[in-house]
Scaffold this active site. Structure first.
Site, short mmCIF file in Angstrom:
data_model
loop_
_atom_site.label_atom_id
_atom_site.label_comp_id
_atom_site.label_asym_id
_atom_site.label_seq_id
_atom_site.Cartn_x
_atom_site.Cartn_y
_atom_site.Cartn_z
N LYS A 116 0.83 -1.10 -0.09
CA LYS A 116 0.09 0.13 -0.05
C LYS A 116 0.73 1.18 -0.02
O LYS A 116 0.65 2.21 -0.73
CB LYS A 116 -0.95 0.01 1.18
N GLU A 200 -4.49 8.78 6.87
CA GLU A 200 -5.09 9.52 5.91
C GLU A 200 -6.21 10.21 6.59
O GLU A 200 -6.63 10.11 7.58
CB GLU A 200 -5.65 8.56 4.93
N HIS A 235 -16.43 -5.44 4.42
CA HIS A 235 -15.37 -5.31 3.44
C HIS A 235 -15.54 -6.50 2.46
O HIS A 235 -14.40 -6.61 1.64
CB HIS A 235 -13.82 -4.97 3.95
N ARG A 292 -5.41 -9.08 -10.33
CA ARG A 292 -6.19 -10.41 -10.52
C ARG A 292 -7.27 -10.18 -11.59
O ARG A 292 -7.73 -8.92 -11.58
CB ARG A 292 -6.32 -11.07 -9.46
#
Ligand code: MV4
Length: 500
Positions: A116, A200, A235, A292
Site C-alpha cells: 500500500k 489519511e 469489506h 487479478r
C-alpha cells in the site's frame, strides 16, 4: 502458444475459466483437494489431479504441489483465478522460473502493487490523486499528531501491509489518536505480521468505484469502464453493478484515464482493476490495484461484450489487445449478486451440507456462474461462494427487477444462503434511488431475523422429506398444507415458496 492450462482454483471461478478455455480450444487441468474430488470444476475439466488434503494450506495454497501438478500434466500455463495464489508474487516468480506462463501480471508489478505504501508513493510521483495523508508509515506518534493537526479530524489509520479493513481506525478527536494508533499497530501485527501503519484524511460515506483495465505486452493499455462495489459487509462485496449510479461522461473519462496512468506507472501487463474512493463531491482518490481477475468481472463483460478471461489468456499468449479505446462502449446495466452458503439470519455464519435441490435461474439477460450441482458437498474449508447471479437490463431498473425475479427463481435446498438478504437489499428504497454508499448495509439492513429463517427451515424440511421417502412426502403434502402458511404453494409434489 498456450495449449494446456492448469486452473489453480476451485468452485465457480474455476468453472468459469474452464469455459473460456473450451471456447479457445485450450485443454484444461483441474486441481482438487481430497474433499473436492467430485466437485463441478473437476467434472468440467479435460483432466484433473489431486493435490492434497482438504485444508487450503495443504492443497490450493500449496505452491509446490500446484506447480508440480502443472509440470507433471504437461501444462504450458497456470491460471490462478482470484484468492488463493492469485496475487502471490513468490508463486508467480516460481511458475515463470519453471518455464511456465503465469496468467497475470509480471511478479515485479504484482509485488509493487501489493504494498500500500509503495504504490501510494508511486501514485503521488505519477500525479495520480491519492487520499491526503502521510507519505510513509511511521512508528512515532508525533508524526501522526502533526499530520492529523495539519489535515484536521476525522482521520483514518490504516495498515500498510494489508486491506479489507483490518487495522483501520477512524479517529474523530486528538485525545483518541495515540490509543488508536497503538491498537491499529497491534491488529496489523497479528493480521499481517507487520505493525506498519499510516494516516489519511477520513472520507465520510465514500463510494467504492473500480475501473477495469487491460494492458498487453506491446504497450497497449485500455479501460473497460467502471463497477460500483460499495455494497459491502465487513469489506466483503455483496452486490456489484455497472455502470455506477453516480457516473457521468466527464468523470468516467477522467477516472478511466487515471486508471490507465496507474497501470502504466506500475508497468502492468494483464487484466486488473484500479480501485478508487469517490466522495460526495465526486472527487476520486486512488485506493489500490487488484492484480487479478475479480469476482465481479461479469458485470463488465455483460455491459461491454468483452470476455475478460479470454482477453487475459490472449495477453498471456503475447497477443495484442484486439480493439482500441474508441471501439469500447458501455451498453445497458448489469448487477451481480454473490450467492453464498451463509446464514444471513445468524451473522452470516458459513453454512455447510449437501445441495439437496438446485434450481438455476433463467430468463432474458440472466447469467449464472455456478460452482455446484444437485448433490454437491459444501464444505467449511473454503470461501462459501456457491454461484454468482449476474443480470443485464436495458437500464438499472430493468436489471434490478430481473435480478429480483431471478433470485426468487434460484432455489437451493440443503444449505442456508444469502438469497433472501440480497432480495431485501435490492427492494430497499435507498438501493432503488442509487444511494449505494459503503455504509449502505450498516445504515439500512439491520441484522434482525428476516422472513428467510422460516422459509429456509421449511425448505430444509421439505428437502429432507423428499430425499428420504416420496410416499411420506405425498402424505405430508396432502395433509401438510394446513401447516404451510400462505406463501407456500404446491406444484405437483414440489413445494415452492413464493417469496414475493
Ligand atoms: C477509506 C475510507 C474512508 N476514508 N479511506 C476500506 C478497506 C479498503 N478497501 C479501503 N477502505 C476505506 N478506506 C479513507 N481515507 C473508507 C473505507 C471503507 C470502504 C471503502 C470501500 C468499500 C467499502 C468500505 C467500507 C468501509 C470503509
Amino acid at each position: 502458444m498456450i495449449k494446456k492450462i492448469l486452473i489453480a482454483n476451485r468452485s465457480e471461478i474455476a468453472c468459469r475459466i474452464i469455459r473460456a478455455c473450451k471456447e479457445m480450444g485450450i485443454r484444461t487441468v483441474a486441481i482438487y483437494s481430497e474433499v473436492d474430488s467430485d466437485a463441478l470444476h473437476v467434472l468440467s475439466a479435460d483432466e484433473s489431479i489431486c493435490i492434497g488434503p482438504a485444508p487450503a494450506l495443504q492443497s490450493y495454497l500449496n505452491q509446490e504441489a500446484v506447480l508440480n501438478a502443472a509440470i507433471s500434466t504437461g501444462c504450458d500455463a497456470i491460471h490462478p483465478g482470484y484468492g488463493f495464489l492469485a496475487e502471490n508474487s513468490e508463486f508467480n516468480r516460481k511458475v515463470r522460473d519453471a518455464g511456465l506462463i503465469f496468467i497475470g501480471p509480471d511478479p515485479e508489478s504484482m509485488e509493487l502493487l501489493g504494498s500500500k505504501v509503495a504504490s501510494r508513493q508511486l501514485m503521488i510521483k505519477s500525479g495520480v490523486p491519492v487520499i491526503p495523508g502521510m507519505k510513509t508509515s511511521s512508528m512515532n506518534i508525533e508524526d501522526f499528531e502533526k499530520t492529523a493537526n495539519e489535515m484536521g479530524f476525522p482521520v483514518l489509520i490504516k495498515a500498510s501491509a494489508g486491506g479489507g479493513g483490518k487495522g483501520m481506525r477512524v479517529v474523530h478527536q486528538k485525545e483518541k489518536l495515540k490509543e488508536a494508533v497503538e491498537s491499529a499497530m497491534r491488529e496489523s501485527k497479528s493480521a499481517f505480521g507487520s505493525e506498519e501503519v499510516y494516516l489519511e484524511k477520513y472520507i465520510e460515506s465514500p463510494r467504492h468505484v473500480e475501473f477495469q483495465i487491460a494492458a498487453d505486452h506491446h504497450g497497449n493499455v485500455i479501460y473497460l469502464f467502471e463497477r460500483e462495489c460499495s455494497i459491502q459487509r465487513r469489506h466483503q462485496k455483496i452486490i456489484e453493478e455497472a455502470p455506477s449510479p453516480i457516473m457521468d461522461p466527464d468523470l468516467q473519462k477522467r477516472m478511466g484515464e487515471t486508471a490507465i496512468k496507474v497501470a502504466k506507472a506500475a508497468n502492468y501487463d494483464s487484466v486488473g482493476t484500479v480501485e478508487f474512493l469517490v466522495d460526495k463531491n465526486k472527487n476520486f482518490y486512488f485506493l489500490e490495484v487488484n492484480a487479478r481477475i475479480q469476482v465481479e468481472h461479469p458485470v463488465t463483460e455483460m455491459t461491454t461484450g468483452i470476455d475478460l478471461v479470454k482477453l487475459q489468456i490472449a495477453i498471456a499468449n503475447d497477443e495484442k489487445i484486439p480493439f482500441n479505446q474508441e471501439e469500447l462502449k458501455q451498453n445497458g446495466h448489469a448487477i451481480e449478486c454473490r450467492i453464498y452458503a451463509e446464514d444471513a439470519d445468524n451473522k452470516f455464519m458459513p453454512s455447510s451440507g449437501n445441495i439437496l435441490f438446485l434450481k438455476e435461474p433463467t430468463g432474458p439477460g440472466v447469467r449464472y456462474d455456478c460452482g455446484i450441482y444437485q448433490g454437491s458437498k459444501v464444505s467449511v474449508f473454503y470461501d462459501p461462494v456457491l454461484a454468482k447471479l449476474i443480470v443485464w437490463g436495458k437500464d438499472r431498473e430493468e436489471a434490478r427487477q430481473r435480478m429480483i425475479i431471478a433470485l426468487k427463481q434460484n432455489i437451493i435446498l440443503g444449505v442456508k444462503t444469502s438469497i433472501r438478504f440480497m432480495i431485501n437489499c435490492l427492494e430497499h428504497p435507498e438501493f432503488i434511488k442509487g444511494n449505494t454508499f459503503t455504509n449502505f448495509i450498516e445504515n439500512n439492513m439491520s441484522e434482525k431475523i428476516s422472513r428467510s429463517e422460516f422459509i429456509i427451515n421449511a425448505s430444509l424440511t421439505t428437502a429432507t422429506l423428499m430425499s428420504q421417502n416420496q410416499k411420506k412426502l405425498d402424505k405430508v403434502v396432502t395433509e401438510g398444507n394446513s401447516i404451510m402458511p400462505t406463501p407456500w404453494q404446491t406444484i405437483g409434489k414440489w413445494e415452492i415458496c413464493s417469496t414475493n
